[in-house]
Design an enzyme around this catalytic site. Structure first.
Site: not given
Length: 209
Positions: A90, A185, A187
Protein backbone atom coordinates in the site's frame (compact mmCIF):
# COMPACT_ATOMS: atom_id res chain seq x y z
CA UNK A 1 7.41 -0.65 19.72
CA UNK A 2 10.67 0.47 21.18
CA UNK A 3 14.26 -0.14 20.26
CA UNK A 4 15.84 -1.73 17.25
CA UNK A 5 17.20 -4.93 18.78
CA UNK A 6 16.25 -8.06 16.81
CA UNK A 7 13.29 -9.84 18.35
CA UNK A 8 14.12 -13.25 19.86
CA UNK A 9 12.02 -15.25 17.40
CA UNK A 10 13.38 -17.91 15.07
CA UNK A 11 16.79 -18.26 13.54
CA UNK A 12 15.89 -17.03 10.06
CA UNK A 13 17.10 -13.90 8.28
CA UNK A 14 17.02 -10.54 10.04
CA UNK A 15 14.34 -8.49 8.30
CA UNK A 16 13.73 -4.84 9.06
CA UNK A 17 10.29 -3.23 9.17
CA UNK A 18 10.24 0.51 8.52
CA UNK A 19 8.63 1.76 11.71
CA UNK A 20 7.94 5.42 11.03
CA UNK A 21 4.17 5.04 10.77
CA UNK A 22 1.56 2.49 9.70
CA UNK A 23 0.69 -1.15 10.41
CA UNK A 24 4.13 -2.18 11.63
CA UNK A 25 3.08 -4.79 14.20
CA UNK A 26 1.09 -6.83 11.70
CA UNK A 27 4.13 -7.31 9.47
CA UNK A 28 6.37 -8.12 12.42
CA UNK A 29 3.93 -10.82 13.51
CA UNK A 30 3.80 -12.39 10.04
CA UNK A 31 7.57 -12.34 9.54
CA UNK A 32 8.25 -13.85 12.96
CA UNK A 33 5.60 -16.47 12.25
CA UNK A 34 7.78 -17.61 9.35
CA UNK A 35 10.79 -17.84 11.65
CA UNK A 36 12.46 -14.59 10.61
CA UNK A 37 14.03 -12.25 13.13
CA UNK A 38 12.81 -8.67 12.96
CA UNK A 39 14.16 -5.22 13.65
CA UNK A 40 12.27 -1.94 13.71
CA UNK A 41 13.98 0.52 11.38
CA UNK A 42 13.71 4.27 11.91
CA UNK A 43 17.22 5.65 11.49
CA UNK A 44 20.28 4.86 9.35
CA UNK A 45 21.91 3.10 12.30
CA UNK A 46 19.14 0.48 12.17
CA UNK A 47 20.05 -0.68 8.65
CA UNK A 48 23.38 -2.52 9.09
CA UNK A 49 22.87 -6.26 9.48
CA UNK A 50 19.43 -6.59 7.92
CA UNK A 51 18.89 -8.90 4.95
CA UNK A 52 15.60 -7.37 3.78
CA UNK A 53 13.09 -4.66 4.62
CA UNK A 54 9.30 -4.33 4.66
CA UNK A 55 7.72 -0.90 4.17
CA UNK A 56 4.20 -1.18 5.64
CA UNK A 57 0.95 0.49 4.74
CA UNK A 58 0.00 3.78 6.32
CA UNK A 59 -0.11 7.37 5.10
CA UNK A 60 2.46 7.80 2.35
CA UNK A 61 2.82 11.57 2.73
CA UNK A 62 3.50 11.27 6.46
CA UNK A 63 5.87 8.36 5.91
CA UNK A 64 7.74 10.32 3.24
CA UNK A 65 8.12 13.36 5.50
CA UNK A 66 9.29 11.30 8.48
CA UNK A 67 11.76 9.32 6.37
CA UNK A 68 13.54 12.59 5.60
CA UNK A 69 13.28 13.96 9.12
CA UNK A 70 14.87 10.77 10.48
CA UNK A 71 17.51 10.76 7.73
CA UNK A 72 16.61 7.28 6.53
CA UNK A 73 15.40 8.08 2.99
CA UNK A 74 18.75 8.46 1.23
CA UNK A 75 20.53 5.57 3.01
CA UNK A 76 17.56 3.35 2.20
CA UNK A 77 17.65 4.33 -1.47
CA UNK A 78 21.37 3.55 -1.52
CA UNK A 79 20.65 0.14 0.05
CA UNK A 80 18.00 -0.55 -2.60
CA UNK A 81 20.45 0.41 -5.34
CA UNK A 82 22.90 -2.03 -3.74
CA UNK A 83 20.40 -4.89 -4.00
CA UNK A 84 18.58 -4.94 -0.63
CA UNK A 85 15.32 -6.91 -0.98
CA UNK A 86 12.37 -4.67 -0.07
CA UNK A 87 8.62 -5.36 0.05
CA UNK A 88 6.22 -2.42 0.11
CA UNK A 89 2.50 -2.78 0.81
CA UNK A 90 0.00 0.00 0.00
CA UNK A 91 1.83 3.16 1.15
CA UNK A 92 5.02 1.12 0.98
CA UNK A 93 4.40 0.58 -2.74
CA UNK A 94 4.00 4.33 -3.15
CA UNK A 95 7.29 4.88 -1.34
CA UNK A 96 9.07 2.44 -3.68
CA UNK A 97 7.64 3.84 -6.92
CA UNK A 98 9.93 5.91 -9.12
CA UNK A 99 7.00 8.22 -9.93
CA UNK A 100 3.94 9.32 -7.93
CA UNK A 101 1.62 10.84 -10.52
CA UNK A 102 -0.53 12.69 -7.97
CA UNK A 103 2.15 13.52 -5.38
CA UNK A 104 1.30 16.38 -3.06
CA UNK A 105 3.62 19.16 -1.92
CA UNK A 106 7.21 17.90 -2.11
CA UNK A 107 6.37 14.20 -1.76
CA UNK A 108 9.13 12.18 -3.45
CA UNK A 109 9.18 8.71 -1.95
CA UNK A 110 12.31 6.57 -2.02
CA UNK A 111 12.08 5.01 -5.45
CA UNK A 112 13.65 1.92 -6.97
CA UNK A 113 10.62 0.34 -8.65
CA UNK A 114 10.24 1.24 -12.32
CA UNK A 115 6.55 2.06 -11.97
CA UNK A 116 4.31 5.08 -11.60
CA UNK A 117 1.54 4.95 -8.99
CA UNK A 118 -1.62 6.88 -8.21
CA UNK A 119 -2.47 7.48 -4.55
CA UNK A 120 -5.90 6.63 -3.08
CA UNK A 121 -6.96 5.38 -6.50
CA UNK A 122 -10.13 3.76 -5.19
CA UNK A 123 -11.40 6.65 -3.08
CA UNK A 124 -11.64 7.16 0.67
CA UNK A 125 -11.45 4.55 3.40
CA UNK A 126 -15.22 4.04 3.11
CA UNK A 127 -14.55 2.83 -0.44
CA UNK A 128 -12.21 0.08 0.74
CA UNK A 129 -12.97 -3.38 -0.64
CA UNK A 130 -11.88 -7.01 -0.87
CA UNK A 131 -11.40 -9.15 -3.96
CA UNK A 132 -9.86 -12.46 -5.01
CA UNK A 133 -6.86 -12.02 -7.32
CA UNK A 134 -5.27 -14.50 -9.67
CA UNK A 135 -1.51 -14.37 -9.10
CA UNK A 136 0.18 -16.83 -11.47
CA UNK A 137 3.50 -16.50 -9.63
CA UNK A 138 1.83 -17.84 -6.48
CA UNK A 139 -0.37 -20.48 -8.08
CA UNK A 140 -3.82 -21.54 -6.87
CA UNK A 141 -5.98 -20.61 -5.09
CA UNK A 142 -6.52 -16.90 -5.81
CA UNK A 143 -5.14 -14.41 -3.28
CA UNK A 144 -7.79 -12.75 -1.13
CA UNK A 145 -6.75 -9.09 -1.21
CA UNK A 146 -7.88 -6.23 1.05
CA UNK A 147 -7.63 -2.72 -0.39
CA UNK A 148 -7.71 0.18 2.11
CA UNK A 149 -7.34 3.65 0.59
CA UNK A 150 -5.10 1.84 -1.83
CA UNK A 151 -2.89 3.06 -4.66
CA UNK A 152 -2.89 1.60 -8.14
CA UNK A 153 0.03 1.10 -10.50
CA UNK A 154 -0.63 3.55 -13.33
CA UNK A 155 2.18 2.25 -15.54
CA UNK A 156 4.82 -0.46 -15.40
CA UNK A 157 8.24 0.34 -16.85
CA UNK A 158 10.41 -2.14 -18.75
CA UNK A 159 12.47 -3.07 -15.67
CA UNK A 160 9.43 -4.19 -13.65
CA UNK A 161 6.80 -6.90 -14.14
CA UNK A 162 3.13 -6.99 -13.18
CA UNK A 163 2.20 -9.90 -10.90
CA UNK A 164 -1.53 -9.26 -10.50
CA UNK A 165 -4.25 -7.06 -11.96
CA UNK A 166 -7.89 -6.35 -11.26
CA UNK A 167 -10.56 -7.44 -13.73
CA UNK A 168 -10.42 -3.97 -15.31
CA UNK A 169 -6.72 -4.36 -16.03
CA UNK A 170 -5.36 -2.07 -13.33
CA UNK A 171 -2.11 -3.46 -11.92
CA UNK A 172 -1.99 -4.01 -8.15
CA UNK A 173 1.15 -6.13 -7.62
CA UNK A 174 4.60 -5.77 -9.17
CA UNK A 175 8.10 -7.16 -8.89
CA UNK A 176 11.47 -5.92 -10.06
CA UNK A 177 14.38 -8.13 -9.09
CA UNK A 178 14.63 -7.98 -5.30
CA UNK A 179 11.81 -5.42 -5.01
CA UNK A 180 8.17 -6.38 -4.45
CA UNK A 181 5.11 -4.16 -4.15
CA UNK A 182 1.39 -4.68 -3.58
CA UNK A 183 -1.46 -2.17 -3.49
CA UNK A 184 -3.23 -4.32 -0.91
CA UNK A 185 -2.56 -5.62 2.61
CA UNK A 186 -1.71 -9.37 2.74
CA UNK A 187 -0.74 -9.02 6.40
CA UNK A 188 -4.39 -8.64 7.46
CA UNK A 189 -5.98 -11.53 5.55
CA UNK A 190 -4.18 -14.67 6.69
CA UNK A 191 -3.06 -15.38 3.11
CA UNK A 192 0.66 -14.90 3.59
CA UNK A 193 2.01 -16.12 0.27
CA UNK A 194 3.36 -12.69 -0.67
CA UNK A 195 5.35 -12.60 2.56
CA UNK A 196 6.60 -16.11 1.83
CA UNK A 197 7.60 -14.98 -1.67
CA UNK A 198 9.45 -12.02 -0.18
CA UNK A 199 11.33 -14.17 2.31
CA UNK A 200 12.31 -16.48 -0.56
CA UNK A 201 13.63 -13.39 -2.35
CA UNK A 202 15.62 -12.48 0.77
CA UNK A 203 17.08 -15.99 0.90
CA UNK A 204 17.92 -15.92 -2.80
CA UNK A 205 19.67 -12.56 -2.43
CA UNK A 206 21.83 -14.00 0.34
CA UNK A 207 23.14 -10.65 1.50
CA UNK A 208 23.18 -8.34 4.52
CA UNK A 209 23.85 -4.63 4.82
Amino acid sequence: MAGSTPAPHGDGPLVGVLALQGDVREHVRVLEGFGARTRLVRQPKDLPGISGLVIPGGESTVMDKLSRQFGIAEPLRAAIDDGLPVYGTCAGLIMLADEIVDAIHDQRGIGGLDVSVRRNAFGSQTASFEVDLDVPALGAPPVHAVFIRAPVVASVGPAASALASLDDGRVVAVRQGALLGTSFHPEVTGDLRFHRLFLDMVEDAGRTL
